[in-house]
Scaffold this active site. Structure first.
Site, PDB file in Angstrom:
ATOM      1  N   LEU A 127       0.809  -1.370  -0.020  1.00 24.25           N
ATOM      2  CA  LEU A 127       0.047   0.098   0.019  1.00 24.25           C
ATOM      3  C   LEU A 127       0.762   1.120  -0.193  1.00 24.25           C
ATOM      4  O   LEU A 127       1.720   1.415   0.926  1.00 24.25           O
ATOM      5  CB  LEU A 127      -0.882   0.047   1.261  1.00 24.25           C
ATOM      6  CG  LEU A 127      -2.117   0.772   1.259  1.00 24.25           C
ATOM      7  CD1 LEU A 127      -3.165   0.595   2.241  1.00 24.25           C
ATOM      8  CD2 LEU A 127      -1.624   2.522   1.653  1.00 24.25           C
ATOM      9  N   HIS A 231       7.641   1.686  11.023  1.00 19.54           N
ATOM     10  CA  HIS A 231       8.245   2.927  10.446  1.00 19.54           C
ATOM     11  C   HIS A 231       7.222   4.010  11.021  1.00 19.54           C
ATOM     12  O   HIS A 231       6.088   3.906  10.997  1.00 19.54           O
ATOM     13  CB  HIS A 231       8.542   3.073   9.085  1.00 19.54           C
ATOM     14  CG  HIS A 231       9.177   4.161   8.520  1.00 19.54           C
ATOM     15  ND1 HIS A 231       8.700   5.419   8.247  1.00 19.54           N
ATOM     16  CD2 HIS A 231      10.579   4.279   8.058  1.00 19.54           C
ATOM     17  CE1 HIS A 231       9.667   6.109   7.734  1.00 19.54           C
ATOM     18  NE2 HIS A 231      10.693   5.493   7.471  1.00 19.54           N
TER      19      HIS A 231
END
Length: 338
Positions: A127, A231
């Site tokens: 994505l 992240h």
């Protein structure tokens, strides 16, 4: 402005490549490599073309398109059955407990064990939303469109689904986890290993990775601190997965240490709550904010819309109907927006 999700086509190669160059590394499913992206599109075309509903090793690539301009501004992928041609490796965090009578002490040591426990799952991944479009719920549209597609083609997917989140990457594009563990066995930096994996697959892991458990306490502090953390740009994605019912079950990515989230497929909230309906009317009277999907395989489309009950069917707004190519009498599927 209306956006829709559709099946990726050959002409999407260039926008996919341009988006891949914006990922900043550690994004294995969207490598900035034209041949690899072309191979993904070819595999996706084959999956869309197959009409029998059986579980096999397939890949579906979807894109986010501006319905007015045709511009591609995002993408996502669905893998139906991972680990069938190449092992699907993860690290599993476990604990070894030992007791010494002489010292009167119990020692507990956390370990990382290389495993293929998640082999056979389906996977949602790849994505990416263009930085210029990160508003208006488009990331959520991309994410949830995958579950709408799975619900529409349930027999093509496994009973468990996973999502790998990118782990911590430093300002130089390196991975503290990689540098503290795997990099010591491979003699290559994280960027090179990540690119090699994206292009050539996982077999080099089986060839060179240590097979024995790794004691976490022996890793450098910055590597330990990265274990199981997404992240910073992936925190919102992790929250979306949690809303859908995914959880972190102590599996992490072998490259960057990012968390792997899992869920029973039929208990993913969007999949569990999708409702089929017949389109009775197209109007501008408003209604409940929803996601609407229509079409099968290569004709699949998904977009935001407004929906209200009308007799034994539903009415949707004109912009949504136009984006999805729907007319009165067509069948659709919908789920509440959140």
């Amino acid at each position: 402005m209306t956006f829709r999700i559709r099946a990726a086509r050959d002409e999407d190669l260039q926008p996919l490549y341009e988006m891949a160059k914006l990922t900043g590394g550690g994004f294995t499913n969207l490598p900035p490599d034209r041949p690899s992206l072309k191979a993904k599109l070819d595999k996706s075309h084959a999956a869309f073309a197959k009409t029998d509903d059986t579980l096999a090793d397939e890949l579906f690539v979807l894109v986010l398109e501006n319905a007015q301009t045709g511009e591609v501004r995002g993408t996502c992928q669905i893998f139906t059955h991972v680990g069938q041609h190449y092992p699907f490796y993860s690290y599993r965090i476990g604990t070894l407990t030992q007791h010494s009578k002489e010292l009167g002490r119990t020692f507990r040591a956390d370990q990382l064990s290389l495993t293929t426990d998640l082999e056979g799952c389906s996977e949602v991944g790849g994505l990416f939303l263009h930085p210029g479009e990160r508003a208006g719920g488009l990331g959520m549209l991309l994410a949830r469109s995958r579950y709408m597609f799975i619900a529409q083609h349930r027999a093509r997917f496994a009973d468990r689904i996973l999502a790998e989140l990118r782990g911590v990457i430093d300002e130089a594009g390196g991975s503290p986890f990689w540098d503290g563990l795997a990099g010591r066995f491979f003699g290559m930096n994280f960027q090179d290993a990540d690119q090699f994996n994206a292009i050539h697959g996982h077999q080099f892991i089986a060839d060179l990775f240590p097979k024995h458990p790794i004691y976490i306490a022996m890793l450098p502090e910055n590597a330990r601190a990265a274990i199981g953390l997404p992240h910073p740009s992936g925190r919102a994605a992790m929250r979306m997965l949690e809303i859908e019912g995914f959880s972190f079950d102590k599996y992490i990515d072998i490259f960057d240490g990012g968390p792997t989230m899992t869920a029973p497929t039929d208990k993913v909230n969007t999949i569990a709550n999708v409702r089929p309906a017949r389109l009775i009317a197209i109007d501008g009277d408003g209604g409940e904010p929803v996601l609407v999907a229509a079409g099968r395989l290569g004709d699949f489309h998904c977009a935001y819309g407004k929906l209200r009950a009308v007799g034994d069917g539903v009415a949707i707004d004109r912009a949504c109907a136009t984006a999805l190519g729907l007319i009165e009498g067509d069948n659709l599927a919908w789920v509440a927006r959140y």
